[in-house]
Scaffold this active site. Sequence first.
Site: not given
Ligand SMILES: NC(=O)c1ccc[n+]([C@@H]2O[C@H](COP(=O)([O-])OP(=O)(O)OC[C@H]3O[C@@H](n4cnc5c(N)ncnc54)[C@H](OP(=O)(O)O)[C@@H]3O)[C@@H](O)[C@H]2O)c1
Length: 248
Positions: A89, A141, A154-155, A158
Amino acid sequence: MRLKGKVALVTGGRKGIGRSVALTLAREGADLVIVSRTITADDSVVLDTEKLGRCVMPRQVDVGERSQVFKLVEDVLGHFGRIDILFNNAGIYNPAMLWKMSEEKWSEVIRVNLTGVFNCLQAVASPMMQQKSGSIINVTSSEALLGSMGQINYAAAKGGVYALTKSAARELAPYGIRVNNIAPMADTDMTKVIAHDPKFKYKYLERMPMGCFAQPEEIGPSVVFLASEESGYITGQTLCIDGGMVML
Ligand SMILES: NC(=O)c1ccc[n+]([C@@H]2O[C@H](COP(=O)([O-])OP(=O)(O)OC[C@H]3O[C@@H](n4cnc5c(N)ncnc54)[C@H](OP(=O)(O)O)[C@@H]3O)[C@@H](O)[C@H]2O)c1
């Protein structure tokens, strides 16, 4: 409890969707390895997992760094002896329009969101192949499926995840390992601008038949489904948890 005795590795589990999914997996009985770049033993996700009576191993790992990921998996096997579930994730975003996208922004998002997913997938594949079981849930995504404005990096990353899931599902099915995607839409730090800034919010809501962003807590049950035997005959699929924005 549908995941009693299972060991789940959750990347990006310190906050947002990863945090919420980690706790949902723990409520269903799974012991957890929770990974992010900055997680510590004092983080609320770690303390809350312990309160649920589960074992939890928090580890600071950058998923884009291959050696860190492989060392992590070695340590998990040393401690727990197995890995049953990978919630792949961890992700970042770094937006710019195509004509302003620097090579650094492009490369960093590809490194974390695509290569990071590949690193974790490959690292857990060997032990799961030996176990002859496992469930891997990658996170793609709507932007991979519909395109995006201002996030070509990003696109593309994903889109890569969407495709690699299908290849991995084909290669790993003979070993009893299933690989699926979710494509979520939830109100987190990553989406705070599009979910709350009126300049973007209403454009997004218009595209979402259910008319709202999910809370992170609404994502976990679908991941439990994909992690558990309830989805035992499902592999290579993408489950959109996005209020109907994408209908495949
Ligand atoms: N939110 C949405 O609507 C949405 C939509 C489509 C896809 N997504 C995908 O869902 C996933 C989670 O998104 P979210 O919205 O929960 O994001 P978020 O709140 O920004 O959380 C991202 C998490 O990833 C960790 N992270 C970032 N870079 C990292 C790395 N290089 N190695 C290890 N951990 C890392 C961060 O912790 P640290 O900063 O401590 O590393 C954090 O725990 C992502 O892949 C995102 O692209 C989200």
